[in-house]
Design a protein around this motif. Sequence first.
Motif, PDB file in Angstrom:
ATOM      1  N   ALA A  40       0.809  -1.223   0.000  1.00  0.00           N
ATOM      2  CA  ALA A  40       0.000   0.000   0.000  1.00  0.00           C
ATOM      3  C   ALA A  40       0.843   1.275   0.000  1.00  0.00           C
ATOM      4  O   ALA A  40       0.562   2.198  -0.777  1.00  0.00           O
ATOM      5  N   PRO A  41       1.898   1.393   0.839  1.00  0.00           N
ATOM      6  CA  PRO A  41       2.701   2.627   0.795  1.00  0.00           C
ATOM      7  C   PRO A  41       3.365   2.848  -0.566  1.00  0.00           C
ATOM      8  O   PRO A  41       3.413   3.981  -1.057  1.00  0.00           O
ATOM      9  N   LEU A  42       3.858   1.779  -1.172  1.00  0.00           N
ATOM     10  CA  LEU A  42       4.467   1.892  -2.492  1.00  0.00           C
ATOM     11  C   LEU A  42       3.439   2.340  -3.525  1.00  0.00           C
ATOM     12  O   LEU A  42       3.721   3.193  -4.380  1.00  0.00           O
ATOM     13  N   VAL A  43       2.245   1.780  -3.465  1.00  0.00           N
ATOM     14  CA  VAL A  43       1.182   2.145  -4.400  1.00  0.00           C
ATOM     15  C   VAL A  43       0.858   3.626  -4.285  1.00  0.00           C
ATOM     16  O   VAL A  43       0.698   4.331  -5.297  1.00  0.00           O
ATOM     17  N   ARG A  44       0.777   4.128  -3.073  1.00  0.00           N
ATOM     18  CA  ARG A  44       0.472   5.553  -2.881  1.00  0.00           C
ATOM     19  C   ARG A  44       1.558   6.435  -3.490  1.00  0.00           C
ATOM     20  O   ARG A  44       1.260   7.437  -4.139  1.00  0.00           O
ATOM     21  N   ASP A  45       2.796   6.040  -3.298  1.00  0.00           N
ATOM     22  CA  ASP A  45       3.902   6.825  -3.866  1.00  0.00           C
ATOM     23  C   ASP A  45       3.857   6.822  -5.391  1.00  0.00           C
ATOM     24  O   ASP A  45       4.041   7.865  -6.029  1.00  0.00           O
ATOM     25  N   PRO A  63     -11.563  -4.866   2.960  1.00  0.00           N
ATOM     26  CA  PRO A  63     -12.203  -5.884   2.109  1.00  0.00           C
ATOM     27  C   PRO A  63     -13.607  -5.511   1.655  1.00  0.00           C
ATOM     28  O   PRO A  63     -13.991  -5.789   0.518  1.00  0.00           O
ATOM     29  N   ALA A  64     -14.398  -4.880   2.531  1.00  0.00           N
ATOM     30  CA  ALA A  64     -15.759  -4.495   2.147  1.00  0.00           C
ATOM     31  C   ALA A  64     -15.723  -3.444   1.050  1.00  0.00           C
ATOM     32  O   ALA A  64     -16.513  -3.484   0.092  1.00  0.00           O
ATOM     33  N   ALA A  65     -14.794  -2.492   1.167  1.00  0.00           N
ATOM     34  CA  ALA A  65     -14.662  -1.469   0.132  1.00  0.00           C
ATOM     35  C   ALA A  65     -14.196  -2.090  -1.176  1.00  0.00           C
ATOM     36  O   ALA A  65     -14.632  -1.680  -2.264  1.00  0.00           O
ATOM     37  N   LYS A  66     -13.315  -3.074  -1.082  1.00  0.00           N
ATOM     38  CA  LYS A  66     -12.857  -3.762  -2.298  1.00  0.00           C
ATOM     39  C   LYS A  66     -14.030  -4.449  -2.995  1.00  0.00           C
ATOM     40  O   LYS A  66     -14.166  -4.356  -4.219  1.00  0.00           O
ATOM     41  N   ARG A  67     -14.878  -5.122  -2.232  1.00  0.00           N
ATOM     42  CA  ARG A  67     -16.054  -5.765  -2.843  1.00  0.00           C
ATOM     43  C   ARG A  67     -16.912  -4.731  -3.567  1.00  0.00           C
ATOM     44  O   ARG A  67     -17.380  -4.948  -4.678  1.00  0.00           O
ATOM     45  N   GLY A  68     -17.125  -3.597  -2.904  1.00  0.00           N
ATOM     46  CA  GLY A  68     -17.935  -2.549  -3.511  1.00  0.00           C
ATOM     47  C   GLY A  68     -17.329  -2.034  -4.798  1.00  0.00           C
ATOM     48  O   GLY A  68     -18.036  -1.794  -5.778  1.00  0.00           O
ATOM     49  N   ALA A  69     -16.006  -1.865  -4.803  1.00  0.00           N
ATOM     50  CA  ALA A  69     -15.324  -1.361  -5.994  1.00  0.00           C
ATOM     51  C   ALA A  69     -15.427  -2.348  -7.149  1.00  0.00           C
ATOM     52  O   ALA A  69     -15.660  -1.957  -8.302  1.00  0.00           O
ATOM     53  N   PHE A  70     -15.252  -3.632  -6.860  1.00  0.00           N
ATOM     54  CA  PHE A  70     -15.350  -4.651  -7.911  1.00  0.00           C
ATOM     55  C   PHE A  70     -16.757  -4.682  -8.504  1.00  0.00           C
ATOM     56  O   PHE A  70     -16.932  -4.912  -9.708  1.00  0.00           O
ATOM     57  N   ALA A  71     -17.758  -4.477  -7.663  1.00  0.00           N
ATOM     58  CA  ALA A  71     -19.140  -4.530  -8.137  1.00  0.00           C
ATOM     59  C   ALA A  71     -19.538  -3.272  -8.892  1.00  0.00           C
ATOM     60  O   ALA A  71     -20.323  -3.326  -9.837  1.00  0.00           O
ATOM     61  N   ALA A  72     -18.981  -2.134  -8.488  1.00  0.00           N
ATOM     62  CA  ALA A  72     -19.412  -0.851  -9.054  1.00  0.00           C
ATOM     63  C   ALA A  72     -18.646  -0.442 -10.300  1.00  0.00           C
ATOM     64  O   ALA A  72     -19.137   0.365 -11.094  1.00  0.00           O
ATOM     65  N   ALA A  73     -17.436  -0.979 -10.492  1.00  0.00           N
ATOM     66  CA  ALA A  73     -16.578  -0.531 -11.591  1.00  0.00           C
ATOM     67  C   ALA A  73     -17.222  -0.803 -12.953  1.00  0.00           C
ATOM     68  O   ALA A  73     -17.877  -1.828 -13.163  1.00  0.00           O
ATOM     69  N   GLY A  95       1.210  10.854  -8.832  1.00  0.00           N
ATOM     70  CA  GLY A  95       1.304  11.721  -9.997  1.00  0.00           C
ATOM     71  C   GLY A  95       0.433  11.317 -11.163  1.00  0.00           C
ATOM     72  O   GLY A  95       0.555  11.897 -12.256  1.00  0.00           O
ATOM     73  N   TRP A  96      -0.436  10.328 -10.996  1.00  0.00           N
ATOM     74  CA  TRP A  96      -1.318   9.926 -12.085  1.00  0.00           C
ATOM     75  C   TRP A  96      -2.252  11.077 -12.474  1.00  0.00           C
ATOM     76  O   TRP A  96      -2.624  11.907 -11.624  1.00  0.00           O
ATOM     77  N   PRO A  97      -2.667  11.161 -13.738  1.00  0.00           N
ATOM     78  CA  PRO A  97      -3.606  12.219 -14.170  1.00  0.00           C
ATOM     79  C   PRO A  97      -4.914  12.223 -13.390  1.00  0.00           C
ATOM     80  O   PRO A  97      -5.537  13.265 -13.229  1.00  0.00           O
ATOM     81  N   VAL A  98      -5.360  11.057 -12.949  1.00  0.00           N
ATOM     82  CA  VAL A  98      -6.459  10.952 -11.984  1.00  0.00           C
ATOM     83  C   VAL A  98      -5.894  10.180 -10.805  1.00  0.00           C
ATOM     84  O   VAL A  98      -5.581   8.989 -10.931  1.00  0.00           O
ATOM     85  N   VAL A  99      -5.724  10.821  -9.686  1.00  0.00           N
ATOM     86  CA  VAL A  99      -5.168  10.139  -8.515  1.00  0.00           C
ATOM     87  C   VAL A  99      -6.205   9.154  -8.000  1.00  0.00           C
ATOM     88  O   VAL A  99      -7.343   9.539  -7.706  1.00  0.00           O
ATOM     89  N   PRO A 100      -5.861   7.882  -7.922  1.00  0.00           N
ATOM     90  CA  PRO A 100      -6.868   6.882  -7.544  1.00  0.00           C
ATOM     91  C   PRO A 100      -7.220   6.927  -6.066  1.00  0.00           C
ATOM     92  O   PRO A 100      -6.411   7.333  -5.225  1.00  0.00           O
ATOM     93  N   GLU A 101      -8.431   6.498  -5.788  1.00  0.00           N
ATOM     94  CA  GLU A 101      -8.826   6.238  -4.402  1.00  0.00           C
ATOM     95  C   GLU A 101      -8.263   4.865  -4.032  1.00  0.00           C
ATOM     96  O   GLU A 101      -8.647   3.853  -4.611  1.00  0.00           O
ATOM     97  N   ILE A 102      -7.343   4.841  -3.092  1.00  0.00           N
ATOM     98  CA  ILE A 102      -6.675   3.586  -2.719  1.00  0.00           C
ATOM     99  C   ILE A 102      -7.387   2.991  -1.515  1.00  0.00           C
ATOM    100  O   ILE A 102      -7.596   3.665  -0.508  1.00  0.00           O
TER     101      ILE A 102
END
Length: 372
Positions: free
Chosen positions: A227-232, A247-257, A236-243
């Motif tokens: 996770a710390p490496l991913v944030r670093d 696990p519950a948030a991950k499930r939501g992201a997989f379902a909503a994407a 600078g991405w053109p759209v900074v991702p929500e990291i």
Amino acid sequence: MKLFLIAGEPSGDRLGAALMAGLKSLAPVEFSGVGGPLMQAEGMQSLFPMEELSVMGIAEVLPKYLHLKRRIREAAQAVLSSGADALVTIDSPDFCLRVAKMVKTARPGLRTIHYVAPSVWAWRPGRARKMARVIDHVLALLPFEPPYMTAAGMTCDFVGHPVVAEPLASEAERAAFAGEGPLLLALPGSRRGEVARLAPVFGEVVGRLKAAHPALRVVLPTVRGVAPLVRDLTAGWPVVPEIIEDPAAKRGAFAAADVALAASGTVSLELAANGCPMVIAYDMHPLTLWLMRRAALIDTVTLVNLVSETRAVPEFIGPDCRADRIAPALKAVLADPASQKAAMALTMERLGRGGEAPGLRAARSVLAALRR
């Protein structure tokens, strides 16, 4: 009953935890070994941090070779000292099978079980015969794998893939990611090396996709160790991702994407389970890639393509892992998200969705193997 289990990366930790839960529901059992947070939550005290073993590729392993050799010896000695009735190794064959070899040499009668058949249908078919020298029984995740294992001299059961039993998002978890603009799920892997290699390419893809979809949103689920490496790497991405790590948030992201850009691996099955269309991209050290391509027996590395016997999911591997090639494929999938629906549904059916939980099937297979 005493079992010594070894897992080397997050996917193996999930398999091991489900197996441990299944075994505990069927018989009194005591666990020791190497595992991650999920296996530890099921009652294991890990001999050393599992993350030390999460290394992939010949060129990537070389700098850590001496340390890994020490850990192999340490793990083998711990198996022999534990009084275990069996050694259960979970994926990570480069590490696990070396431990099994040392254990079998010192104690030939100890039962050895390996969870996740080697992909001999993809490359290096001789690995099955080599593995049979130190492994007695195999738990296979894919329905077409047992004949390869039995032909090499091991017993083998198809136990189903754990992805079919993983909980899907609730409406509330899915709704947490509602918003304007398409939602891209970025999945650059769970190993530090692959994240470092893929993050710049994924970032450039995000920029190209944003040019076509100015309201683009990006979410990036990751694991504790990187996770710390991913944030670093994504700051600078053109759209900074929500990291996200929850696990519950991950499930939501997989379902909503609306679409996913993912590293090659089992994550393609997780996406299929959630009905999320995808594009697969992966790069590795040139030496590793050259060696793997020389030995390859298949024309796709994406598991959804292989299990469904289609080529519905676009993939960009090695020299093709370039933003100018990946971005148009993502745009095409966004324009026609139903193009992968049939392949994803067939994949889930063939992996055992609707049947007994794979962890419990695996536990029954382990117990049956110990009675033989």
